[in-house]
Design an enzyme around this catalytic site. Structure first.
Site, PDB file in Angstrom:
ATOM      1  N   LYS A 139       0.848  -1.189  -0.158  1.00 27.39           N
ATOM      2  CA  LYS A 139      -0.008  -0.004   0.006  1.00 27.39           C
ATOM      3  C   LYS A 139       0.817   1.354   0.082  1.00 27.39           C
ATOM      4  CE  LYS A 139      -4.357  -1.548   1.968  1.00 27.39           C
ATOM      5  NZ  LYS A 139      -5.419  -1.114   2.964  1.00 27.39           N
ATOM      6  N   LYS A 222      -6.379 -10.920  -7.777  1.00 32.34           N
ATOM      7  CA  LYS A 222      -7.614 -11.092  -7.103  1.00 32.34           C
ATOM      8  C   LYS A 222      -8.474  -9.828  -7.384  1.00 32.34           C
ATOM      9  CE  LYS A 222      -6.739  -8.756  -2.603  1.00 32.34           C
ATOM     10  NZ  LYS A 222      -7.315  -8.760  -1.256  1.00 32.34           N
ATOM     11  N   LYS A 225     -11.092  -3.863  -4.935  1.00 31.03           N
ATOM     12  CA  LYS A 225     -11.818  -2.481  -5.153  1.00 31.03           C
ATOM     13  C   LYS A 225     -10.661  -1.440  -5.563  1.00 31.03           C
ATOM     14  CE  LYS A 225     -11.304  -2.798  -0.138  1.00 31.03           C
ATOM     15  NZ  LYS A 225     -11.861  -3.204   0.757  1.00 31.03           N
TER      16      LYS A 225
HETATM   17  P1  TYM Z   1     -10.522  -6.701   3.612  1.00 30.21           P
HETATM   18  O1  TYM Z   1     -11.598  -5.646   3.696  1.00 30.21           O
HETATM   19  O2  TYM Z   1      -9.660  -6.304   2.610  1.00 30.21           O
HETATM   20  O3  TYM Z   1     -11.227  -7.966   3.120  1.00 30.21           O
HETATM   21  C1  TYM Z   1     -12.387  -8.639   3.808  1.00 30.21           C
HETATM   22  C2  TYM Z   1     -12.203 -10.144   3.405  1.00 30.21           C
HETATM   23  O4  TYM Z   1     -12.644 -10.518   2.012  1.00 30.21           O
HETATM   24  C3  TYM Z   1     -11.584 -11.385   1.705  1.00 30.21           C
HETATM   25  N1  TYM Z   1     -11.265 -11.078   0.150  1.00 30.21           N
HETATM   26  C4  TYM Z   1     -11.508 -11.957  -0.609  1.00 30.21           C
HETATM   27  N2  TYM Z   1     -11.682 -13.490  -0.744  1.00 30.21           N
HETATM   28  C5  TYM Z   1     -11.788 -14.019  -1.782  1.00 30.21           C
HETATM   29  N3  TYM Z   1     -11.510 -13.385  -3.043  1.00 30.21           N
HETATM   30  C6  TYM Z   1     -11.080 -11.904  -3.180  1.00 30.21           C
HETATM   31  N4  TYM Z   1     -10.855 -11.304  -4.327  1.00 30.21           N
HETATM   32  C7  TYM Z   1     -11.037 -11.304  -1.878  1.00 30.21           C
HETATM   33  N5  TYM Z   1     -10.784  -9.742  -1.810  1.00 30.21           N
HETATM   34  C8  TYM Z   1     -10.880  -9.895  -0.152  1.00 30.21           C
HETATM   35  C9  TYM Z   1     -10.323 -11.066   2.546  1.00 30.21           C
HETATM   36  O5  TYM Z   1      -9.469 -12.038   2.806  1.00 30.21           O
HETATM   37  C10 TYM Z   1     -10.892 -10.830   3.921  1.00 30.21           C
HETATM   38  O6  TYM Z   1     -11.243 -12.028   4.693  1.00 30.21           O
HETATM   39  N6  TYM Z   1      -7.248  -6.274   7.452  1.00 30.21           N
HETATM   40  C11 TYM Z   1      -8.570  -6.681   6.913  1.00 30.21           C
HETATM   41  C12 TYM Z   1      -9.707  -6.262   7.748  1.00 30.21           C
HETATM   42  C13 TYM Z   1      -9.773  -6.505   9.334  1.00 30.21           C
HETATM   43  C14 TYM Z   1      -9.723  -7.945   9.986  1.00 30.21           C
HETATM   44  C15 TYM Z   1      -9.532  -7.563  11.151  1.00 30.21           C
HETATM   45  C16 TYM Z   1      -9.980  -9.176   9.552  1.00 30.21           C
HETATM   46  C17 TYM Z   1      -9.429  -5.533  10.184  1.00 30.21           C
HETATM   47  N7  TYM Z   1      -9.210  -6.149  11.630  1.00 30.21           N
HETATM   48  C18 TYM Z   1      -9.658  -8.530  12.147  1.00 30.21           C
HETATM   49  C19 TYM Z   1     -10.153 -10.077  10.548  1.00 30.21           C
HETATM   50  C20 TYM Z   1      -9.785  -9.785  11.701  1.00 30.21           C
HETATM   51  C21 TYM Z   1      -8.862  -6.400   5.494  1.00 30.21           C
HETATM   52  O7  TYM Z   1      -8.442  -5.405   5.056  1.00 30.21           O
HETATM   53  O8  TYM Z   1      -9.807  -7.238   4.922  1.00 30.21           O
END
Ligand code: TYM
Length: 365
Positions: A139, A222, A225
């Site tokens: 990032k 993948k 957004k």
């Molecule tokens: P984030 O918001 O990027 O993604 C949320 C969840 O979606 C999954 N994901 C996907 N799965 C399959 N195919 C894709 N193309 C795809 N894109 C996203 C991600 O693996 C995730 O499970 N840091 C975290 C948010 C967070 C969090 C936490 C998660 C903050 N605190 C504590 C678990 C526990 C994040 O940015 O996820």
């Protein structure tokens, strides 16, 4: 003169009196997860890779789901847009099947213990250790390292606080989040060995590779957004016409045979994964059904399947968004439930670290 060690005595009493924040023995195991409110809609990767799994898990586990808005401000956000996106994300969780009567659903900033525990964890994390987190590297490269905030740097430590506060046994996430869950484990083990048994050491529940959804235009990356072109993205709240058009113009290959081969046919394989995720049918059955047919047939059918599946979710999400006061009430109720667990953990942590117990009347800490 020796000072009476009132602090130690107080700390010991506090630790004894702190309600245990772990699930009681013999009860359901706890899982916790969250998705950032950083877009106007969740995408199909969030839905098939995470949400569908959460909905299943809430039946079996003591599930805690939240919207990490504190994480969202690690990169610049427009305040009105952030508030809107937080509600939009909550509405989609519920419209997609998250049931507030079966799990705990809340917004991170409404539970101040997240930021409080993050500070303590910041102080036991090495600078080098934090520097090795790949998501920060990616990032900060994307936004330029001068633009990267200290918040973005300490993001994984806040994530560790999110997790450890609730003492979950499992953290269901995609492969991209594995490193962050590993850091939470390391910090839990470190804290426990320095200050005594406090945190449950969580396991990453990594979704199968088959749940990973790729970009429709660049099927080796993948679905995300932050993709270069929006045409590779299926958003839950998009107009069905846009969704259908994007599926029909998904990148495939020069062959005609419909088969699953991630390496040589990433585009077709991605469409098959989506088909399987939405319909519940095994990929082999879909491949057999499409034997002798063209990519066009698969795309047309998939476009219809996806738009029909998403229509009621979109509709329900819009209903929730039409009554933000009611949605805010549901979230406040969730935050109250979450705080019962989070405050017990934090009280224990504060006492172990050596912070004086608060003897005033303004709340419990
Ligand atoms: P984030 O918001 O990027 O993604 C949320 C969840 O979606 C999954 N994901 C996907 N799965 C399959 N195919 C894709 N193309 C795809 N894109 C996203 C991600 O693996 C995730 O499970 N840091 C975290 C948010 C967070 C969090 C936490 C998660 C903050 N605190 C504590 C678990 C526990 C994040 O940015 O996820």
């Amino acid at each position: 003169m020796t000072l009476p060690s009132t602090t130690e005595a107080d700390a010991a009493t506090l630790m004894q009196n702190a309600p245990d924040s772990r699930p009681a023995p013999g009860t359901k195991q706890r899982v916790l997860s969250g998705m950032q409110p950083s877009a106007d809609s969740l995408h199909l990767g969030n839905y098939l890779g995470a949400l569908v799994n959460w909905v299943r898990m809430q039946e079996e586990y003591d599930a805690v789901f939240f919207i990490p808005d504190l994480h969202a401000i690690t990169v610049p956000q427009d305040p009105a847009e952030l508030a809107h996106r937080t509600r939009v994300t909550a509405a989609q969780y519920i419209a997609g099947g998250v049931d507030v009567d079966k799990c705990t659903l809340f917004v991170q900033s409404q539970v101040p213990e997240h930021a409080q525990l993050a500070w303590v964890l910041n102080c036991i994390t090495g600078f080098g250790e934090a520097s090795r987190m790949t998501q920060f590297k990616d990032k900060s490269l994307r936004h330029g390292s001068d633009q990267a905030s200290v918040g973005l740097f300490t993001y994984p430590i806040l994530q560790a606080a999110d997790i450890l506060l609730y003492q979950p046994q499992g953290v269901p996430v995609g492969e991209d989040q594995r490193q962050h869950v590993e850091l939470s484990r390391d910090l839990a083990i470190r804290f426990n060995s320095r200050f005594g048994e406090t945190f449950t050491v969580p396991e990453p529940f990594i979704q199968k590779e088959s749940a990973k959804i790729y970009d429709l235009q660049n099927p080796v990356g993948k679905m995300s957004k932050s993709a270069e072109s929006p045409n590779g993205l299926i958003n839950l709240l998009d107009d069905p016409k846009i969704t259908a058009k994007r599926i029909k113009s998904a990148v495939t290959d020069a062959e005609t045979e419909i088969r699953f081969d991630r390496e040589n046919k990433p585009g077709v394989s991605n469409l098959l994964t989506i088909y399987s995720g939405i319909s519940g049918l095994p990929v082999e059955k879909i491949v057999a059904d499409y034997e002798g047919k063209m990519y066009g047939h698969l795309k047309v059918d998939l476009a219809e399947l996806v738009t029909e599946h998403l229509a009621p979710i979109r509709e329900r999400a819009h209903e929730f968004l039409a009554d933000p006061a009611e949605l805010d009430k549901l979230l406040a109720h969730g935050a109250d439930k979450a705080r019962e667990i989070a405050s017990a953990t934090l009280r224990d942590v504060y006492a172990r670290v050596g912070f004086l117990p608060y003897a005033g009347t303004q709340g419990s800490l």
